[in-house]
Design a protein around this motif. Structure first.
Motif, PDB file in Angstrom:
ATOM      1  N   GLU A 105       0.825  -1.219   0.000  1.00  0.00           N
ATOM      2  CA  GLU A 105       0.000   0.000   0.000  1.00  0.00           C
ATOM      3  C   GLU A 105       0.853   1.260   0.000  1.00  0.00           C
ATOM      4  O   GLU A 105       0.399   2.316  -0.441  1.00  0.00           O
ATOM      5  CB  GLU A 105      -0.928   0.015   1.232  1.00  0.00           C
ATOM      6  N   GLY A 299       3.359  -8.600  -9.565  1.00  0.00           N
ATOM      7  CA  GLY A 299       2.151  -8.873 -10.339  1.00  0.00           C
ATOM      8  C   GLY A 299       1.075  -7.831 -10.109  1.00  0.00           C
ATOM      9  O   GLY A 299       1.072  -7.116  -9.103  1.00  0.00           O
ATOM     10  N   GLU A 300       0.162  -7.781 -11.054  1.00  0.00           N
ATOM     11  CA  GLU A 300      -0.941  -6.831 -10.965  1.00  0.00           C
ATOM     12  C   GLU A 300      -2.078  -7.417 -10.142  1.00  0.00           C
ATOM     13  O   GLU A 300      -2.347  -8.608 -10.196  1.00  0.00           O
ATOM     14  CB  GLU A 300      -1.432  -6.516 -12.393  1.00  0.00           C
ATOM     15  N   THR A 301      -2.752  -6.556  -9.407  1.00  0.00           N
ATOM     16  CA  THR A 301      -3.957  -6.974  -8.692  1.00  0.00           C
ATOM     17  C   THR A 301      -4.837  -5.742  -8.469  1.00  0.00           C
ATOM     18  O   THR A 301      -4.624  -4.725  -9.123  1.00  0.00           O
ATOM     19  CB  THR A 301      -3.597  -7.674  -7.360  1.00  0.00           C
ATOM     20  N   THR A 302      -5.783  -5.835  -7.570  1.00  0.00           N
ATOM     21  CA  THR A 302      -6.627  -4.679  -7.271  1.00  0.00           C
ATOM     22  C   THR A 302      -6.678  -4.474  -5.764  1.00  0.00           C
ATOM     23  O   THR A 302      -6.431  -5.397  -4.998  1.00  0.00           O
ATOM     24  CB  THR A 302      -8.078  -4.887  -7.770  1.00  0.00           C
ATOM     25  N   ASP A 303      -7.005  -3.255  -5.349  1.00  0.00           N
ATOM     26  CA  ASP A 303      -7.126  -3.024  -3.916  1.00  0.00           C
ATOM     27  C   ASP A 303      -8.589  -3.129  -3.496  1.00  0.00           C
ATOM     28  O   ASP A 303      -9.470  -3.443  -4.316  1.00  0.00           O
ATOM     29  CB  ASP A 303      -6.480  -1.688  -3.504  1.00  0.00           C
ATOM     30  N   ALA A 304      -8.827  -2.895  -2.222  1.00  0.00           N
ATOM     31  CA  ALA A 304     -10.165  -3.099  -1.670  1.00  0.00           C
ATOM     32  C   ALA A 304     -11.212  -2.204  -2.328  1.00  0.00           C
ATOM     33  O   ALA A 304     -12.400  -2.485  -2.275  1.00  0.00           O
ATOM     34  CB  ALA A 304     -10.143  -2.869  -0.155  1.00  0.00           C
ATOM     35  N   LYS A 307      -9.204  -0.462  -7.231  1.00  0.00           N
ATOM     36  CA  LYS A 307      -8.183   0.222  -8.020  1.00  0.00           C
ATOM     37  C   LYS A 307      -7.045  -0.732  -8.377  1.00  0.00           C
ATOM     38  O   LYS A 307      -6.653  -1.561  -7.564  1.00  0.00           O
ATOM     39  CB  LYS A 307      -7.574   1.367  -7.201  1.00  0.00           C
ATOM     40  N   ARG A 308      -6.510  -0.544  -9.565  1.00  0.00           N
ATOM     41  CA  ARG A 308      -5.358  -1.349  -9.951  1.00  0.00           C
ATOM     42  C   ARG A 308      -4.189  -1.083  -9.017  1.00  0.00           C
ATOM     43  O   ARG A 308      -3.946   0.051  -8.603  1.00  0.00           O
ATOM     44  CB  ARG A 308      -4.943  -0.995 -11.386  1.00  0.00           C
ATOM     45  N   GLY A 309      -3.469  -2.126  -8.679  1.00  0.00           N
ATOM     46  CA  GLY A 309      -2.280  -1.974  -7.857  1.00  0.00           C
ATOM     47  C   GLY A 309      -1.361  -3.150  -8.108  1.00  0.00           C
ATOM     48  O   GLY A 309      -1.712  -4.081  -8.841  1.00  0.00           O
ATOM     49  N   PHE A 310      -0.188  -3.093  -7.519  1.00  0.00           N
ATOM     50  CA  PHE A 310       0.818  -4.120  -7.786  1.00  0.00           C
ATOM     51  C   PHE A 310       1.356  -4.670  -6.466  1.00  0.00           C
ATOM     52  O   PHE A 310       1.442  -3.950  -5.472  1.00  0.00           O
ATOM     53  CB  PHE A 310       1.943  -3.536  -8.634  1.00  0.00           C
ATOM     54  N   VAL A 311       1.695  -5.961  -6.489  1.00  0.00           N
ATOM     55  CA  VAL A 311       2.239  -6.613  -5.302  1.00  0.00           C
ATOM     56  C   VAL A 311       3.349  -7.574  -5.723  1.00  0.00           C
ATOM     57  O   VAL A 311       3.408  -8.005  -6.873  1.00  0.00           O
ATOM     58  CB  VAL A 311       1.151  -7.441  -4.562  1.00  0.00           C
TER      59      VAL A 311
END
Lengths: 458, 487, 458, 487
Positions: A105, A299-304, A307-311
């Protein structure tokens, strides 16, 4: 002490809060035998910025910087112009002083950059997926061999003779401990690499064939048939690239059928730095191999909120989760070098990358033409990108390089240094030319070479 | 404003560098292997590039922004003089294979740094080439295996405490060893009796972190080392926590045979969002001959040179080469700059202030939070807490994320594994008392909320650039590279 | 073009939106006579970073940098060690690429820094209020004279003979246009400045007396009596300081009764830079004079939620509001230099500032003692901070300085250069010593001076 | 987290530099004037310092963060190569009074930059020493006054258009002139007829900005110049907007006698939150002899030297010296680096793209917002709008503050004075089309809200580091320095 914010008053107040009488009370668990009675002897006391700067500059000034001489060294590390804005970006405290992005985050800057970096590397290599970087090209090469073992469940690696000797040594060092068998040889001095000889060495026990492209002598050859031969025997083709700029002009390893592509990324954005830190690149052509890859992946993912985000992802491969069952013991990557690479690559883009490669090649051709004209100098290569091998009459190349340095010319890397003791390679000189090389530099090298090669050996 | 990916704003025909146009008429010598298809890269001009990365950077947290109490990671201030020195052309712009007569100053820096490391650890030898801490661990274990092998038997087992970093077992396994756990005592240290009982001719080495990952000094380290040596094994010390004792305790005096040093942790090279690291390994006399190539020596005339494969006499029974060149020069210059800045007195102060800060935090929080080893004596440079008594079904992770909303990077969570819901807080020596007091206040406030079972914490963070990210989805169907959106 | 993001496609699309056929259509208002048919002739076309860097470096390399030579120049610009973190801070894009903080809600970084800067300067000068900086010391000096005119409604300024001659020239240049009368003179070569002579020149028409402290010859004297004399006649005392480091050791001008204190701030954080950009400091002892001050001022206030914040204030004095009635035509300040100064000053703090001053003075005393021993060299000063005047036998000092430079020693500033044509000053050499000076440097200068001074004049 | 003032966190006994301790036994030669009382400064260590300023910086908006459409201020990208070149020790670490044989390269840079400026403007001479734009204006007007004075009569009046920058009248007044306004035509240009009618033997000069502050090219500039010259006056051109025409139009061809050039506007030196600037002034043959000292010349042997007071022949009837040394060298190196980077072709493209971007904005917003001069032809590098038809009692200021919440720095507001609630938008050439399109979208959205009278805008910004600040209170009871809080 300019880096230590506690004052003596603070220290007293804090000891009081802790309930300790003195700082020594906090070190009571150190056995008597290991307690020192003061600052360690034989080391100087603290010094001002100015004094430290003088000390370090005195050492720096004893080195002949590449920018201060006609410069032709390569052999796995190349000097390219790095745009000024690259350093501006990597000096941003938010990048420089961040940790591994375990708290995504508040680490999207690093993570998005890594995602972009992975994409850039994968595309440059003609692969599906690249990781977030490894230590350097040579360790990446070993990791590729180890991964090929995991994928094929075999433990024999065939190394091309024209693989960078340091890379081969790293692989052989590691293989001592894992029990892998490594087949390798020194490069034969010939115009074309012996790919048939290489493919002949692939057998049913072979996990992988490792080929450098362009190879250690600067030669370029079509590796499709090596890929076919390897695949026919159930082995993987690992292609090693030490000069990513070349891939702006020549076909990518992925296009030629390489299964794993690894290399050194130092050319783009990182600089020479006397050998490190560098940037290990690692990519696989087929996404099915992703879970066998070493190193970090973003990798790409989404937040709660969607929104697009990366982890960082697939960390179940890694040591902090898997412990002794990890795919590799590697913990850090080369994050800041990856950032430098990615910024430089973003500045280049498709157009710049192609123009940069073309300019390197143009100047290398110019240099090859000019140097070939020097009496006693022969050009080995028929194909090359920005580095080629010269065969020199007279003294061993290693001596010639030293003499050139004494005259202020950094004239290349002698194969005698890379392969000490192999007589056949003693008179070979690797010469690299990049966009930073001027025509004057080439002329200077030609003239100095002429003088030295013609000198009677002592 | 959300920052798009470069692939969403860049263009193939745009570039931020000015290079000569390609003249297709010029013949090439590329063996006909032209790259005809698009590479798939995109370019941005310099204004766009600088803006893209500046905006991205602002979604990151770094030491420059605030307190970074990641236990065991030692996130200390990165002095800017280090950066300046590393950028001197005489260091940054020299080639690893440059003729050695042209790089005497660089070899001297490596030698000086080696001398500092040997003196600070009280060890006779050091391998400089490992590229990072884990690479250093590997270097140490390989030297141990090489030494055993040379003595006729590589042995089979490496003993590792439960609380060890994951890299320890991973490294031992890589080197072909079976890993066995050493149990801990209730007070958070290695169980010496059980360790001794396990020793035998099959044990190649023990790997112990000291100060350990519970933040405690292994007081019986010397006794353990003696017993291991007695049994013909070697002692590997994980140097991740060297910052707690640097300048005050020399690992050589404790019987260590090999120890890696993370230059970024103890000697302030920047972590850079995940590297590059640098992990020199100091060795005892017994292991020194097996150290990897290359290393720097001085000849009789005072000239420095690299000992490599060809030096058959001097290289000894080395286990080989771990990496292409001779280590992380860029980190060496930074670390040496840092050492010269602090000196012997300053480095001692570093350890003392780091330990003082950690104890201050421990004693300022132990009334509120479960501190499993608070009674085991002073902690070293980090304070360990557990999630006992958290209300609702709140976890350490929730507390960590709530701390983000207070403006802090969280501490290390769920490590070491020996403590339930572990929270490992490491302040380092470069925080001021005011900064630590402010952190304690914030930490107490979120800890109280966790104890009270404040359910809103499960949604934290609220004020970060992103809300909680779905890591499970990321791993289930990995998307690891950008691709053009389908129409 | 690496700085121009529009592509040809973009340009076409945009022209279409605008309804223009070509870019020339947007320049239709340019009269025919001024239309060019292509890029301006006699100038080169665009160039790569690498090419530009080569061009600029070739010029830089023709200069003898202070760090590469024993260095003793001062006379209004001093070389001090600047901590590395100062440049890190000023290169932050948020500071470097910000505009004047006219939108305070998104400029608190610059504004809070300016508030801190003003406080630092005011305290250093022993004053109540400092402004947010002016161009440099010399223009600040003129602004002080102009302000004294506004405050006293008089138009005669008395300049000390030991005021930096460039500063005096700037004041006289400006006064030509405003009709102010300026009384000045060259400095007399004597151990103590002639303060009685100066006070004797103050009359009932005098708006201000301008005195430099330490003065152009490096001398330090108590200005309280000048202040008293000025005040007795209703005039203001303006004290000019060109070496702020001195104020870490000697009494502040404010403490001695100065009404306006101005100076050059370059010593702290800014560097030499061949004369600019520098940093004009401007402060007043009595807050009642604030509204007569030139330049920007940053003040504290609160936002709509009651939070503390900072804004530019009292701008009704300034040209963008007052137009022809402004207190000054100055528009910009030296924001980034003020930042550098403030960062360096924050690193120093009270302790560092005092130690820095002490170290400068200690080394200067050492140098004075050593140089005085050189045959043919006499030390003029009995008092000085880090700069003093030597009287040299033999050749004019100006020639000696040139010869020293030829031998790689930057040995000081000759008064012959500062006061060309005044014979009495021809043999005087100003020597400045700072914490960057080594004892070796001093020894080198002593030896070279000995050689040159003793040479027979040609 | 709010960032405290250094005075609230620093301490007198803390320092971020390591210097030798003071030995009180060493005698001093300070005339007994020791500073005994505390200065009142506080220090921070380096970690605290870097963090303080990093945090402060994040409360700022800069070009690196986003679009910065401040009309007339030309906030373009600052290339980092410029910064790098300015820091070369051969430029950054040389003394202004260094023996001239030791600084030939520096003098050459000044000379080269002068040549570029003269060639680009088509003018025969340039004064390099003015420290900023306003200082340059002063230089120009002083030269004009000196020329008139030399001719026997300084004259009395300077004519300035209503739309001029405030510095123009301030400068003219400083030089002892009475300022008279020149009226504008309804289409936003100088009223040539009225101007001509006002000319006479008392008029020393006219000061005209071209392109003017309404964003229009003064098409009759040459006609005006001829008339002014006819009447014995001089033409001062404010070069603030030179960016719109650089490389495409030479002011010398329009009859200009003097024009300052803001290096930061046209030649990309950083604005730095309010300077330093640099304002070289180009001169016509008529004014050149009056240019200030010092200036650089080359002798017959090719050696550069500074012409100063002592060179009685060469200095001519100069009006004197404007500043201690020879100008803003640090800005010269940056500007020359920029010019060499762009070249003649690139600079022409700069002007064209700047004008193209502005017209694109004008035509993308004129349907929604009042654009008073939209029908006067193409604008140059900036687009001007007014607050006509705003709903409620909303003002330009409210729109500006609402734009902050959209992530943008506002445009210039309430300038030029000739348009009610003026909004002057200058995109510059270093914005991409995507960036401009995004801005237009955001701008349309807030403009629509303003037209609709959305009262929430009166409280904007909501999402900035600060809400609206009380400027009136600040001015009423100025607090201009920190003081210790009273107990």
């Amino acid at each position: 002490m300019r880096y230590l914010p506690l004052t003596d008053t603070d220290r007293g107040d804090m000891l009081a809060k802790i309930g300790a009488g003195s700082i020594d009370d906090l070190f009571v668990d150190v056995p008597e035998i290991a307690r020192l009675d003061g600052p360690i002897r034989d080391l100087p006391m603290h010094a001002s910025e100015m004094a430290v700067e003088r000390h370090m500059k005195a050492r720096a000034n004893k080195n002949l910087a590449a920018g201060d001489a006609p410069f032709f060294l390569g052999a796995g590390a190349y000097r390219h112009h790095i745009p000024a804005s690259v350093d501006t970006v990597i000096q941003r405290g938010e990048f420089l002083t961040a940790y591994t992005p375990y708290q995504p985050e508040i680490a999207q800057g690093t993570l998005q950059m890594l995602f972009e970096f992975q994409t850039q590397v994968a595309r440059l290599y003609g692969c599906a997926v690249a990781n977030a970087s490894l230590y350097d090209g040579s360790t990446a090469c070993w990791e590729a061999v180890a991964m090929a073992g995991r994928v094929t469940k075999r433990n024999r690696a065939v190394l091309s003779g024209a693989l960078h000797p340091h890379y081969a040594q790293v692989v052989k060092t590691m293989a001592q401990f894992t029990g892998d068998t490594i087949a390798d040889s020194a490069p034969a001095i010939q115009t074309e690499p012996d790919l048939d000889g290489l493919t002949a060495r692939i057998d049913d026990e072979t996990a992988c064939v490792v080929v450098q492209y362009p190879d250690i002598l600067g030669r370029i050859s079509d590796l499709s048939k090596v890929a076919d031969a390897a695949h026919a025997k159930g082995a993987l083709l690992i292609v090693v690239n030490t000069e990513p700029v070349a891939l702006g002009a020549i076909m990518s390893p992925g296009e030629m059928g390489a299964d794993i592509v690894v290399g050194e990324g130092q050319s783009i954005g990182v600089g020479l730095q006397f050998g490190g830190p560098y940037l290990g690149l690692f990519a696989v052509r087929d996404p099915k191999h992703v879970r066998q890859m070493p190193g970090r992946l973003c990798g790409e993912t989404t937040d709660a909120e969607g929104k697009r985000g990366f982890v960082l992802t697939l960390s179940t491969r890694e040591q902090h989760i898997r412990r002794e069952k990890a795919t590799s013991n590697i913990c850090t990557n080369s994050g800041l070098c990856a950032l430098a690479f990615s910024v430089h690559m973003t500045l280049l883009g498709e157009k710049g990358m192609r123009e940069l490669a073309a300019e390197n090649h143009r100047l290398a051709c110019l240099a090859a033409d000019r140097l070939e004209k020097v009496p006693g100098v022969k050009l080995l290569n028929t194909s090359f990108f920005n580095e080629f091998t010269l065969m020199l009459d007279g003294k061993p190349a290693r001596e010639i390089v030293r003499e050139l340095a004494d005259r202020g010319v950094l004239g290349g890397v002698s194969l005698g240094r890379l392969y000490p003791g192999i007589e056949a390679l003693e008179h070979a000189l690797l010469v690299a030319v990049t966009e930073t090389t001027t025509e004057d530099d080439i002329e200077t090298l030609a003239n100095e070479l002429e003088r030295i090669v013609m000198e009677p050996a002592q | 404003l959300e920052e798009p990916l470069i692939f969403e704003i860049g263009k193939a025909e745009v570039t931020g560098v000015d290079l000569p146009k390609i003249d297709p008429a010029v013949p090439t010598r590329l063996a006909g292997l032209h790259r005809d298809d698009a590479i798939g890269l995109v370019g941005l001009t310099e204004p766009e590039t600088v803006r893209h990365y500046t905006r991205l950077s602002r979604q990151n947290y770094g030491i420059d922004l605030g307190f970074f109490p990641l236990g065991s990671c030692t996130m200390k201030h990165n002095p800017r003089l280090n950066e300046k020195m590393a950028r001197l052309p005489g260091f940054a712009d020299i080639h690893p294979l440059a003729p050695q007569n042209s790089v005497q100053g660089a070899l001297q820096v490596i030698d000086e740094l080696a001398t500092w490391l040997k003196t600070l650890t009280g060890m006779p030898a050091v391998a400089m080439s490992p590229k990072a801490g884990a690479h250093g661990e590997l270097c140490g274990i390989l030297a141990i295996r090489a030494a055993h092998t040379a003595a006729g038997n590589p042995r089979e087992v490496v003993l590792v405490p439960e609380s060890a970093h994951g890299t320890n077992p991973a490294t031992a396994a890589f080197a072909g060893y079976r890993v066995e756990d050493i149990p801990a005592t209730p007070e958070g240290r290695v169980n010496v009796a059980e360790l001794k009982a396990r020793l035998g001719p099959d044990v190649a080495a023990v790997m112990i972190t000291n100060p350990n990952t519970c933040g405690l000094f292994e007081k019986d380290f010397r006794e353990i080392a003696d017993a291991v040596h007695e049994a013909g094994g070697y002692v590997y010390c994980d140097g991740a926590n060297f910052n707690a004792i640097v300048g005050r305790v020399r690992p050589g005096d404790l019987g260590v045979d090999a120890m890696h040093i993370n230059l970024h942790k103890t000697f302030s090279t920047p972590h850079g969002g995940g590297g590059p690291g640098s992990g020199p390994v100091v060795f005892s006399e017994a292991l020194a001959p097996y150290a990897p190539l290359p290393f720097v020596k001085q000849d009789d005339a005072g000239e420095y040179y690299l000992v490599e494969e060809e030096h058959r006499e001097e290289r000894g029974p080395t286990f080989g080469r771990m990496t292409a060149f001779h280590g992380q020069m860029g980190m060496f210059t930074r670390a040496l700059t840092y050492m010269l800045s602090h000196g012997a007195d300053g480095l001692k102060q570093v350890a003392e202030d780091a330990v003082l800060n950690a104890n201050y935090i421990l004693r300022s929080l132990e009334d509120l939070l479960h501190a499993p080893f608070a009674d085991s004596g002073p902690c070293m440079h980090e304070a360990l807490f557990g999630d006992k008594d958290f209300g609702g079904d709140l976890s350490t992770l929730d507390l960590a994320k709530a701390l983000i909303d207070e403006g802090y990077h969280p501490m290390t969570v769920y490590f070491p594994l020996v403590v339930h819901g572990a929270m490992l807080v490491e302040p380092t020596e470069t925080e001021s008392k005011a900064s630590i007091d402010q952190f304690i206040e914030a930490f107490r406030s979120v800890a109280q909320r966790a104890l009270d079972g404040d359910q809103s914490m499960k949604q934290a963070p609220y004020y970060a650039p992103r809300r909680r990210l779905d890591e499970t989805a990321a791993a289930r169907k990995p998307k690891l590279a950008w691709s053009e959106p389908e129409e």
